[in-house]
Design a protein around this motif. Sequence first.
Motif, PDB file in Angstrom:
ATOM      1  N   GLY A  76       0.023  -5.249   6.953  1.00  0.00           N
ATOM      2  CA  GLY A  76      -0.911  -4.733   7.976  1.00  0.00           C
ATOM      3  C   GLY A  76      -0.050  -4.397   9.439  1.00  0.00           C
ATOM      4  N   THR A  77       0.944  -5.015   9.723  1.00  0.00           N
ATOM      5  CA  THR A  77       1.608  -4.517  11.001  1.00  0.00           C
ATOM      6  C   THR A  77       2.378  -3.527  10.782  1.00  0.00           C
ATOM      7  N   THR A  78       2.989  -3.186   9.670  1.00  0.00           N
ATOM      8  CA  THR A  78       3.652  -1.886   9.401  1.00  0.00           C
ATOM      9  C   THR A  78       2.592  -0.437   9.503  1.00  0.00           C
ATOM     10  N   LEU A  79       1.588  -0.704   8.791  1.00  0.00           N
ATOM     11  CA  LEU A  79       0.520   0.544   8.733  1.00  0.00           C
ATOM     12  C   LEU A  79       0.072   0.440  10.030  1.00  0.00           C
ATOM     13  N   LEU A  80      -0.214  -0.572  10.820  1.00  0.00           N
ATOM     14  CA  LEU A  80      -1.005  -0.530  12.165  1.00  0.00           C
ATOM     15  C   LEU A  80       0.020   0.616  13.031  1.00  0.00           C
ATOM     16  N   LYS A  81       1.487   0.323  12.902  1.00  0.00           N
ATOM     17  CA  LYS A  81       2.168   1.296  13.620  1.00  0.00           C
ATOM     18  C   LYS A  81       2.179   2.558  13.199  1.00  0.00           C
ATOM     19  N   MET A  82       2.076   2.616  11.906  1.00  0.00           N
ATOM     20  CA  MET A  82       2.056   3.971  11.135  1.00  0.00           C
ATOM     21  C   MET A  82       0.855   4.911  11.652  1.00  0.00           C
ATOM     22  N   LEU A 101      -6.351  -2.524   8.598  1.00  0.00           N
ATOM     23  CA  LEU A 101      -7.269  -3.519   8.523  1.00  0.00           C
ATOM     24  C   LEU A 101      -7.689  -4.368   7.271  1.00  0.00           C
ATOM     25  N   ILE A 102      -7.790  -3.712   6.006  1.00  0.00           N
ATOM     26  CA  ILE A 102      -7.812  -4.407   4.881  1.00  0.00           C
ATOM     27  C   ILE A 102      -6.717  -5.237   4.584  1.00  0.00           C
ATOM     28  N   ALA A 103      -5.436  -4.884   4.900  1.00  0.00           N
ATOM     29  CA  ALA A 103      -4.496  -5.838   4.697  1.00  0.00           C
ATOM     30  C   ALA A 103      -4.590  -7.061   5.587  1.00  0.00           C
ATOM     31  N   GLN A 132      -0.566   5.223  14.258  1.00  0.00           N
ATOM     32  CA  GLN A 132      -0.525   5.900  15.580  1.00  0.00           C
ATOM     33  C   GLN A 132      -1.893   5.560  16.607  1.00  0.00           C
ATOM     34  N   GLY A 133      -2.016   4.378  16.538  1.00  0.00           N
ATOM     35  CA  GLY A 133      -3.478   3.969  17.539  1.00  0.00           C
ATOM     36  C   GLY A 133      -4.844   4.544  16.836  1.00  0.00           C
ATOM     37  N   PHE A 134      -4.573   4.085  15.452  1.00  0.00           N
ATOM     38  CA  PHE A 134      -5.686   4.709  14.825  1.00  0.00           C
ATOM     39  C   PHE A 134      -6.137   6.292  14.656  1.00  0.00           C
ATOM     40  N   SER A 135      -5.103   6.898  15.118  1.00  0.00           N
ATOM     41  CA  SER A 135      -5.493   8.515  15.097  1.00  0.00           C
ATOM     42  C   SER A 135      -5.379   8.953  13.674  1.00  0.00           C
ATOM     43  N   LYS A 136      -4.751   8.038  12.879  1.00  0.00           N
ATOM     44  CA  LYS A 136      -4.979   8.371  11.276  1.00  0.00           C
ATOM     45  C   LYS A 136      -5.652   7.527  10.829  1.00  0.00           C
ATOM     46  N   TRP A 137      -6.782   7.706  10.475  1.00  0.00           N
ATOM     47  CA  TRP A 137      -8.142   6.848  10.199  1.00  0.00           C
ATOM     48  C   TRP A 137      -7.595   6.077   8.715  1.00  0.00           C
TER      49      TRP A 137
END
Length: 65
Positions: free
Chosen positions: A16-22, A36-38, A24-29
């Motif tokens: 989840g933390t890795t994907l949150l950074k990827m 969020l699922i993670a 880019q501030g939820f610009s990639k939905w």
Amino acid sequence: MGYFYLAIAIIGELIGTTLLKMSQGFSKWGIGIVALIAYVICFYFFSKSLKIIDLGVAYAIWSRP
């Protein structure tokens, strides 16, 4: 079984933390939703592990660097 649940929670938190950074501030939905699922999986399994393991021990394992 409690330590197995804790391991799943830790892996979910790392994903989840890795994907949150990827995301880019939820610009990639898509990536943000998967993050969020993670986190949901992470907190679910952490709560399941707390039924077996004491909170102090679980948190110490979780936050170990």
